[in-house]
Design a protein around this motif. Sequence first.
Motif, PDB file in Angstrom:
ATOM      1  N   UNK A  42     -15.743 -46.083 -18.552  1.00 42.24           N
ATOM      2  CA  UNK A  42     -16.155 -45.945 -17.041  1.00 42.24           C
ATOM      3  C   UNK A  42     -14.969 -45.092 -16.547  1.00 42.24           C
ATOM      4  N   UNK A  43     -15.295 -44.185 -15.742  1.00 41.82           N
ATOM      5  CA  UNK A  43     -14.227 -43.071 -15.026  1.00 41.82           C
ATOM      6  C   UNK A  43     -14.722 -42.634 -13.651  1.00 41.82           C
ATOM      7  N   UNK A  44     -13.656 -42.263 -13.041  1.00 43.11           N
ATOM      8  CA  UNK A  44     -14.143 -41.578 -11.610  1.00 43.11           C
ATOM      9  C   UNK A  44     -14.032 -40.027 -11.858  1.00 43.11           C
ATOM     10  N   UNK A  45     -15.077 -39.433 -11.624  1.00 47.51           N
ATOM     11  CA  UNK A  45     -15.161 -37.874 -11.929  1.00 47.51           C
ATOM     12  C   UNK A  45     -14.333 -37.269 -10.928  1.00 47.51           C
ATOM     13  N   UNK A  46     -13.488 -36.289 -11.410  1.00 45.87           N
ATOM     14  CA  UNK A  46     -12.507 -35.788 -10.308  1.00 45.87           C
ATOM     15  C   UNK A  46     -13.623 -34.891  -9.252  1.00 45.87           C
ATOM     16  N   UNK A  79     -25.881 -43.096 -23.719  1.00 45.37           N
ATOM     17  CA  UNK A  79     -26.541 -42.755 -22.224  1.00 45.37           C
ATOM     18  C   UNK A  79     -25.600 -43.076 -21.421  1.00 45.37           C
ATOM     19  N   UNK A  80     -25.807 -42.760 -20.052  1.00 42.28           N
ATOM     20  CA  UNK A  80     -25.017 -42.953 -19.080  1.00 42.28           C
ATOM     21  C   UNK A  80     -25.535 -42.859 -17.587  1.00 42.28           C
ATOM     22  N   UNK A  81     -24.857 -43.233 -16.731  1.00 41.08           N
ATOM     23  CA  UNK A  81     -25.175 -42.882 -15.199  1.00 41.08           C
ATOM     24  C   UNK A  81     -23.828 -42.473 -14.518  1.00 41.08           C
ATOM     25  N   UNK A  82     -24.191 -41.664 -13.356  1.00 42.28           N
ATOM     26  CA  UNK A  82     -23.523 -41.365 -12.377  1.00 42.28           C
ATOM     27  C   UNK A  82     -23.930 -41.601 -11.136  1.00 42.28           C
ATOM     28  N   UNK A  83     -23.153 -42.158 -10.153  1.00 42.63           N
ATOM     29  CA  UNK A  83     -23.434 -42.670  -8.978  1.00 42.63           C
ATOM     30  C   UNK A  83     -23.219 -41.522  -7.677  1.00 42.63           C
ATOM     31  N   UNK A  93     -18.630 -42.502 -13.529  1.00 48.98           N
ATOM     32  CA  UNK A  93     -19.670 -42.409 -14.388  1.00 48.98           C
ATOM     33  C   UNK A  93     -19.416 -43.535 -15.477  1.00 48.98           C
ATOM     34  N   UNK A  94     -20.369 -43.957 -15.992  1.00 47.47           N
ATOM     35  CA  UNK A  94     -20.549 -45.096 -17.059  1.00 47.47           C
ATOM     36  C   UNK A  94     -21.188 -44.470 -18.196  1.00 47.47           C
ATOM     37  N   UNK A  95     -20.600 -44.511 -19.343  1.00 46.42           N
ATOM     38  CA  UNK A  95     -21.128 -44.324 -20.626  1.00 46.42           C
ATOM     39  C   UNK A  95     -21.380 -45.651 -21.603  1.00 46.42           C
TER      40      UNK A  95
END
Length: 198
Positions: free
Chosen positions: A13-17, A115-119, A165-167
Motif C-alpha cells: 500500500x502506498x500514497x500515489x504522488x 490485483x489492486x485498487x486505487x481510491x 493504492x493497494x496491491x
Amino acid sequence: MKRDDWFPTPIWHFEVPNYQELNQKLLPAIYNEHQKDNQGLNWSNSLGWHSKDYLHQQPEFQAIVNIAINNALEAGQEMGFDLQRFTMFVANCWAIINPKFASNFLHNHPNSILSGVYYVKASENCGGIFFRDPRDVAHMFMPKIAELTPWTIQKITYKATEGTMIIFPSWLNHGVEVNLSDEDRLCISFNISMSHRA
Ligand SMILES: [Fe+2]
C-alpha cells in the motif's frame, strides 16, 4: 530457536504522488463511464455500480494504469518473479461507485497474478477493504489468543483513503464494507497478468 516464516501473504500500500490532481481528472471520467453504461456489470457489487472492465484501454485512465504496472513490477521483483524474461501488464481495469449502503461481497480475482485498487473518492466511514486469512485449515482449531499478530489475525481491514493504492495477490479473498457515509465511494480496480517480453 530459529523461526522460518514460509508462505507469507503480501499486501502493498502506498500514497500515489500528486493524487489530488489525478483524482480531479479521474472523478469526472468515472461518472462519465457511469452515464454511458448505467447498467454496468454484476460481480462482487451489492447495490454499487461496476463498470465494464476495459478502462485501461481508454486514455483517461492511462496515468493510473502506468502507476499500477510500475508498482506491480516492484512487487513482482520483491517476490522473485522472472522479470528478465517476462513483463507485467494490466489485463482488466474497472471502476466502482458505491453509494450509501453499497458494499462488495467476499471474492477473489481468477486468471490474474496481482490485483489492486486505487481510491478516487473516499470519505469517512465509506467502507474499508478487508482481506481474509487464506489458510482455511489454520482455523480448524484456534489457539487462545493474547494478542493480534500476523500469525493470529484472521481478517485485516484497510481504510479507504483517497490517493492510496493497494496491491495484493489476486487469489487473496477480500471484500468491501458497507458505505455508511452519505457520499459516493469511487475506486478503480485492476488485474495484472504476465507475458513474455518481446
Ligand atoms: Fe476485488
